[in-house]
Design a protein around this motif. Structure first.
Motif, PDB file in Angstrom:
ATOM      1  N   ALA A 194       5.667  -9.707  -4.532  1.00  0.00           N
ATOM      2  CA  ALA A 194       3.982  -9.472  -4.653  1.00  0.00           C
ATOM      3  C   ALA A 194       3.107 -10.144  -5.850  1.00  0.00           C
ATOM      4  CB  ALA A 194       4.472  -7.993  -5.073  1.00  0.00           C
TER       5      ALA A 194
ATOM      6  N   PHE B 187      -0.497 -11.352  -7.233  1.00  0.00           N
ATOM      7  CA  PHE B 187      -0.846 -11.005  -8.100  1.00  0.00           C
ATOM      8  C   PHE B 187      -1.468 -11.569  -9.758  1.00  0.00           C
ATOM      9  CE2 PHE B 187       0.103  -7.738  -5.034  1.00  0.00           C
ATOM     10  CZ  PHE B 187      -1.493  -6.263  -5.038  1.00  0.00           C
TER      11      PHE B 187
ATOM     12  N   MET C 235       5.105  -5.776   0.392  1.00  0.00           N
ATOM     13  CA  MET C 235       5.237  -4.630  -0.446  1.00  0.00           C
ATOM     14  C   MET C 235       6.231  -4.038  -1.217  1.00  0.00           C
ATOM     15  SD  MET C 235       4.930  -1.062   1.806  1.00  0.00           S
ATOM     16  CE  MET C 235       3.789  -2.244   2.727  1.00  0.00           C
ATOM     17  N   ASP C 236       5.617  -3.897  -2.634  1.00  0.00           N
ATOM     18  CA  ASP C 236       6.838  -3.346  -3.484  1.00  0.00           C
ATOM     19  C   ASP C 236       6.910  -1.695  -3.733  1.00  0.00           C
ATOM     20  OD1 ASP C 236       5.082  -3.221  -5.618  1.00  0.00           O
ATOM     21  OD2 ASP C 236       5.851  -5.112  -6.451  1.00  0.00           O
TER      22      ASP C 236
ATOM     23  N   GLU D  96       6.759  -0.162  -6.368  1.00  0.00           N
ATOM     24  CA  GLU D  96       5.633   0.081  -7.556  1.00  0.00           C
ATOM     25  C   GLU D  96       3.562  -0.135  -6.235  1.00  0.00           C
ATOM     26  OE1 GLU D  96       7.741  -2.396  -8.255  1.00  0.00           O
ATOM     27  OE2 GLU D  96       8.332  -0.459  -9.246  1.00  0.00           O
ATOM     28  N   GLY D  97       3.404  -0.209  -4.610  1.00  0.00           N
ATOM     29  CA  GLY D  97       2.364   0.249  -4.123  1.00  0.00           C
ATOM     30  C   GLY D  97       1.639  -1.463  -4.087  1.00  0.00           C
ATOM     31  N   HIS D  98       2.599  -2.459  -4.817  1.00  0.00           N
ATOM     32  CA  HIS D  98       1.412  -3.500  -4.650  1.00  0.00           C
ATOM     33  C   HIS D  98       1.817  -3.644  -3.567  1.00  0.00           C
ATOM     34  CE1 HIS D  98       2.203  -3.656  -9.096  1.00  0.00           C
ATOM     35  NE2 HIS D  98       1.902  -4.287  -9.426  1.00  0.00           N
TER      36      HIS D  98
ATOM     37  N   HIS E 103      -5.192  -7.941  -1.306  1.00  0.00           N
ATOM     38  CA  HIS E 103      -4.209  -7.571  -1.625  1.00  0.00           C
ATOM     39  C   HIS E 103      -4.749  -6.352  -2.593  1.00  0.00           C
ATOM     40  CE1 HIS E 103      -2.642 -11.272  -0.607  1.00  0.00           C
ATOM     41  NE2 HIS E 103      -3.099 -12.298  -1.943  1.00  0.00           N
TER      42      HIS E 103
ATOM     43  N   VAL F 123      -3.514  -2.202  -4.373  1.00  0.00           N
ATOM     44  CA  VAL F 123      -2.428  -1.531  -5.500  1.00  0.00           C
ATOM     45  C   VAL F 123      -2.705  -0.377  -5.561  1.00  0.00           C
ATOM     46  CG1 VAL F 123      -1.043  -0.798  -8.243  1.00  0.00           C
ATOM     47  CG2 VAL F 123      -2.305  -3.791  -7.424  1.00  0.00           C
TER      48      VAL F 123
ATOM     49  N   ASP G  28      -2.186   3.356  -5.221  1.00  0.00           N
ATOM     50  CA  ASP G  28      -1.802   4.340  -6.892  1.00  0.00           C
ATOM     51  C   ASP G  28      -0.931   5.247  -6.452  1.00  0.00           C
ATOM     52  OD1 ASP G  28      -3.193   6.903  -5.681  1.00  0.00           O
ATOM     53  OD2 ASP G  28      -5.374   6.188  -6.500  1.00  0.00           O
TER      54      ASP G  28
ATOM     55  N   LEU H 154       0.516   5.732  -2.750  1.00  0.00           N
ATOM     56  CA  LEU H 154       2.205   5.311  -2.283  1.00  0.00           C
ATOM     57  C   LEU H 154       2.565   6.495  -1.696  1.00  0.00           C
ATOM     58  CD1 LEU H 154       3.786   2.549  -2.570  1.00  0.00           C
ATOM     59  CD2 LEU H 154       4.012   3.324  -4.917  1.00  0.00           C
TER      60      LEU H 154
END
Length: 475
Positions: free
Chosen positions: A330, A334, A412-413, A415-417, A424, A426, A428, A432
């Motif tokens: 990610a 980013f 995806m990670d 943290e919501g990336h 791409h 992110v 919230d 998520l």
């Protein structure tokens, strides 16, 4: 009795990879007993771009032709003529990509089948056709899960190992021969317009930094298309902010743009394959989702491993450990340029294990020789045509469909990336959590369990490609 077909394609036979497929498709139709007429290119003559007189005259001729049994369009050729029942009894669209007239192929009731050339495209196109409307409890195309058929594309190198002679281009130029015979490490990224230059330059700079740190005199150089080199050099000359990090990196290493990039015109297949056989690595860190990926497969076939972010079909083109190395985080997508140091370290280490890389590419070559053959293509065309004649399948009930990550999502990670072939994003915290709640459930359960206040949020996850629907696995 002889059947008739009309081919309406953007790429002329052998003009490029798409044109190669188009040419062989015409041959298959002849083998199966179809007489056929072909029309190529949205703009038959140069002046047509401004004043479409040639288009009007072509439509006149096409309207005068007898109704065909079959019309086959490519996706980009849908702008050449609107599909109608008056033109043909059945209409198919062959997707070389997803770029042509999407509102036509997403919605037209006249299109009887959608043909694709890779499992990635099969999932991506089905996902688009199955885009749900959560307020109306239905999906976009009523036969989204029955209309997409997978063809097995043939690769030219399987038929002609040295490269197909009708796929034209330049011979290997003298300056590239000199580079290949030098002591430098040569890589390649000769897909015009596709590389992500932020990623590519970061990897290349890190490779040269590693070489200097290890006391090596050799440089890592990358062969690229001349038109891409001109754009990169122009960005440097103008002082574009996008090129500033690369300029500073080169200055710190005491190198120039010409020291690390080797521009070439479009190469013929024999010349391209000679480059692949001499190069040590390929880069496909691209910004363009690859619908199939002739390029990466041809590189592996000729013994040169490819390192990629896996965009499009690049992550599915071969099994793991078959010559294509997919590495993406990610952070890379980013803005963390430093994350590409991991890719450079992997390539640098692999230079010391040439036997392992050769063995992986050999496994890839053997897989390619078994899979992407003219015989397999012939069988798949015949099977997909027969499928047209069968009774239409019943639509899958909306409530039974299952929720899974969309095929455009690469990673995806926690943290919501979301790294995606579309965009791409992110998420919230509430998005998520909704994503986590939705995955693995069927549409009926999800519709009943999501409060009305979150329906728009749920719709957004599908409309941005983060989630998709699929039929129940038992089907």
């Amino acid at each position: 009795m002889t059947r008739s077909a009309t081919l309406i394609m953007e790429a002329a036979p052998y003009a490029n990879a798409s044109g190669y497929i188009n040419a062989l498709l015409a041959e298959e139709l002849s083998r199966l007993g179809y007489s056929h007429e072909a029309h190529y290119g949205q703009h038959p003559v140069a002046g047509n771009i401004v004043t479409p007189l040639a288009t009007a005259d072509r439509l006149r001729r096409m309207r005068a032709a007898p109704k065909a049994d079959l019309a086959i369009y490519c996706d980009r050729a849908l702008a050449m003529r609107l599909p109608t029942r008056e033109q043909a009894r059945r209409t198919l669209v062959l997707f070389h990509g997803l770029m042509g007239a999407p509102s036509t192929w997403l919605e037209s009731p006249v299109i009887d089948g959608h043909w694709v050339l890779s499992p990635y495209m099969e999932r991506a196109l089905t996902s688009l056709l199955a885009l749900p409307d959560w307020n109306r409890r239905q999906y976009l195309h009523p036969r989204a899960f029955q209309t997409v058929s997978l063809l097995t594309p043939p690769l030219p190198c399987v038929d002609v190992a040295q490269g197909h002679p009708e796929l034209t281009g330049a011979e290997l130029p003298a300056h590239l021969r000199e580079a290949l015979e030098s002591g430098d490490v040569i890589g390649h990224a000769v897909q015009p317009g596709k590389p992500d230059w932020g990623a590519v330059t970061a990897i290349l700079l890190n490779l040269n930094a590693l070489a200097q740190e290890h006391g090596q005199q050799r440089r890592f150089r990358l062969v690229i298309e001349a038109e891409d080199f001109a754009l990169v050099r122009h960005a440097f000359a103008r002082g574009d902010a996008s090129a500033e990090a690369a300029r500073m990196g080169l200055d710190a290493l005491g190198l120039t743009l010409e020291d690390v990039l080797v521009p070439v015109e479009k190469l013929s297949q024999p010349a391209l394959f000679q480059l692949f056989r001499s190069a040590r690595f390929g880069l496909a860190y691209n910004g363009f989702p690859e619908p199939f990926g002739f390029y990466v497969l041809e590189s592996v076939f000729n013994g040169c491993p490819v390192y990629t972010n896996g965009i499009g079909n690049n992550r599915f083109a071969l099994p793991p450990d078959h010559g294509i190395h997919v590495h993406e985080t990610a952070g890379m997508s980013f803005g963390d340029v430093g994350a590409y140091a991991e890719v450079a370290s992997r390539i640098f280490a692999d230079m010391d294990a040439p036997d392992a890389q050769a063995a992986a590419c050999l496994r890839g070559r053997e897989h390619i020789l078994r899979t992407f053959t003219r015989a397999a293509f012939s069988r798949s065309v015949e099977t997909c045509l027969l499928r047209l004649e069968g009774p239409p399948a019943e639509p899958v009930p909306f409530e039974t469909l299952e929720v899974e990550p969309g095929p455009l999502v690469r990673c995806m990670d926690e943290e919501g990336h979301i790294v995606s072939d579309f965009e791409h994003v992110v998420l919230d915290p509430s998005e998520l959590q909704l994503l986590r709640d939705a995955r693995g459930r069927n549409a009926g359960e999800l519709a009943a369990g999501v409060p009305a206040s979150k329906t728009d949020m749920l719709q957004g996850l599908f409309s941005r490609g983060v989630l998709t629907l699929r039929p129940p696995k038992k089907l």
